[in-house]
Design an enzyme around this catalytic site. Structure first.
Site, PDB file in Angstrom:
ATOM      1  CG  ASN A 185       6.294   6.210  -1.567  1.00  0.00           C
ATOM      2  OD1 ASN A 185       6.055   7.309  -1.078  1.00  0.00           O
ATOM      3  ND2 ASN A 185       6.949   5.280  -0.926  1.00  0.00           N
TER       4      ASN A 185
ATOM      5  CB  SER B 127      -0.960   0.002   1.185  1.00  0.00           C
ATOM      6  OG  SER B 127      -0.244  -0.082   2.402  1.00  0.00           O
ATOM      7  CB  CYS B 128       3.971   2.196   1.747  1.00  0.00           C
ATOM      8  SG  CYS B 128       3.298   2.138   3.409  1.00  0.00           S
ATOM      9  CE  LYS B 129       7.416  -2.487  -3.591  1.00  0.00           C
ATOM     10  NZ  LYS B 129       7.485  -3.754  -4.287  1.00  0.00           N
TER      11      LYS B 129
END
Length: 96
Positions: free
Chosen positions: A33, A28-30
Protein backbone atom coordinates in the site's frame (compact mmCIF):
# COMPACT_ATOMS: atom_id res chain seq x y z
CA UNK A 1 -12.67 -8.65 -15.07
CA UNK A 2 -16.26 -8.06 -13.87
CA UNK A 3 -17.55 -4.80 -15.33
CA UNK A 4 -19.94 -4.50 -12.36
CA UNK A 5 -16.94 -4.13 -10.04
CA UNK A 6 -15.26 -1.60 -12.32
CA UNK A 7 -18.49 0.44 -12.40
CA UNK A 8 -18.95 0.18 -8.63
CA UNK A 9 -15.38 1.42 -8.08
CA UNK A 10 -15.77 4.25 -10.62
CA UNK A 11 -13.07 3.03 -13.02
CA UNK A 12 -15.03 1.40 -15.85
CA UNK A 13 -13.48 2.45 -19.17
CA UNK A 14 -10.40 3.94 -17.48
CA UNK A 15 -6.82 2.73 -17.59
CA UNK A 16 -6.42 1.21 -14.15
CA UNK A 17 -4.36 -0.86 -11.76
CA UNK A 18 -6.48 -2.95 -9.40
CA UNK A 19 -4.64 -4.77 -6.66
CA UNK A 20 -6.13 -7.20 -4.17
CA UNK A 21 -4.40 -7.61 -0.83
CA UNK A 22 -4.99 -9.23 2.55
CA UNK A 23 -5.09 -6.69 5.36
CA UNK A 24 -4.19 -3.06 5.94
CA UNK A 25 -2.08 -3.93 8.99
CA UNK A 26 -0.17 -6.97 7.63
CA UNK A 27 3.50 -5.98 7.15
CA UNK A 28 3.75 -7.03 3.49
CA UNK A 29 0.39 -5.43 2.66
CA UNK A 30 1.40 -2.20 4.44
CA UNK A 31 4.53 -2.13 2.29
CA UNK A 32 2.52 -2.73 -0.89
CA UNK A 33 0.00 0.00 0.00
CA UNK A 34 2.77 2.42 0.90
CA UNK A 35 4.55 1.84 -2.42
CA UNK A 36 1.37 2.44 -4.40
CA UNK A 37 0.76 5.53 -2.27
CA UNK A 38 4.30 6.84 -2.95
CA UNK A 39 3.93 6.28 -6.70
CA UNK A 40 0.35 7.52 -6.91
CA UNK A 41 1.41 10.85 -8.46
CA UNK A 42 3.18 9.03 -11.31
CA UNK A 43 0.12 6.87 -11.97
CA UNK A 44 -2.36 9.74 -11.82
CA UNK A 45 -0.08 11.94 -13.95
CA UNK A 46 -0.44 9.34 -16.70
CA UNK A 47 -4.19 9.07 -16.24
CA UNK A 48 -4.06 5.70 -14.49
CA UNK A 49 -6.49 5.00 -11.65
CA UNK A 50 -5.19 2.87 -8.76
CA UNK A 51 -7.60 0.86 -6.61
CA UNK A 52 -6.65 -1.31 -3.64
CA UNK A 53 -9.17 -4.01 -2.70
CA UNK A 54 -9.40 -5.85 0.60
CA UNK A 55 -12.15 -7.75 2.40
CA UNK A 56 -14.01 -6.63 5.53
CA UNK A 57 -11.59 -8.45 7.85
CA UNK A 58 -8.63 -6.75 6.17
CA UNK A 59 -10.01 -3.20 6.39
CA UNK A 60 -8.10 -1.74 9.34
CA UNK A 61 -8.03 1.94 8.45
CA UNK A 62 -5.09 2.47 6.07
CA UNK A 63 -5.50 5.80 4.31
CA UNK A 64 -3.63 6.60 1.11
CA UNK A 65 -3.85 8.66 -2.05
CA UNK A 66 -5.10 5.65 -3.99
CA UNK A 67 -8.73 4.58 -3.78
CA UNK A 68 -9.24 1.74 -1.29
CA UNK A 69 -12.40 -0.35 -1.36
CA UNK A 70 -13.85 -3.31 0.54
CA UNK A 71 -14.85 -6.44 -1.37
CA UNK A 72 -17.96 -7.37 0.60
CA UNK A 73 -18.15 -11.11 1.32
CA UNK A 74 -15.18 -11.56 -1.07
CA UNK A 75 -17.69 -11.37 -3.93
CA UNK A 76 -15.27 -10.16 -6.63
CA UNK A 77 -12.33 -12.14 -5.27
CA UNK A 78 -14.41 -15.35 -5.49
CA UNK A 79 -15.82 -14.45 -8.89
CA UNK A 80 -12.39 -14.13 -10.46
CA UNK A 81 -10.88 -16.98 -8.43
CA UNK A 82 -8.34 -15.36 -6.11
CA UNK A 83 -7.54 -17.87 -3.36
CA UNK A 84 -7.12 -16.89 0.27
CA UNK A 85 -3.65 -16.70 1.81
CA UNK A 86 -3.20 -18.67 5.01
CA UNK A 87 -6.87 -19.76 4.77
CA UNK A 88 -7.99 -16.43 6.26
CA UNK A 89 -6.69 -13.33 4.50
CA UNK A 90 -7.59 -12.50 0.95
CA UNK A 91 -4.86 -13.46 -1.51
CA UNK A 92 -2.80 -10.95 -3.45
CA UNK A 93 -3.25 -10.32 -7.16
CA UNK A 94 -2.67 -7.27 -9.35
CA UNK A 95 -4.48 -6.45 -12.60
CA UNK A 96 -3.61 -3.72 -15.10
Amino acid sequence: FPSSALSKWGIKGKTSVVYFYGADDAPSCKKENSLFDEKWGEFSGKGVAVVGVRNEKGAKGFEGAQKLVVDEDDEIRNLIGIPKDLFVLGGRETYV
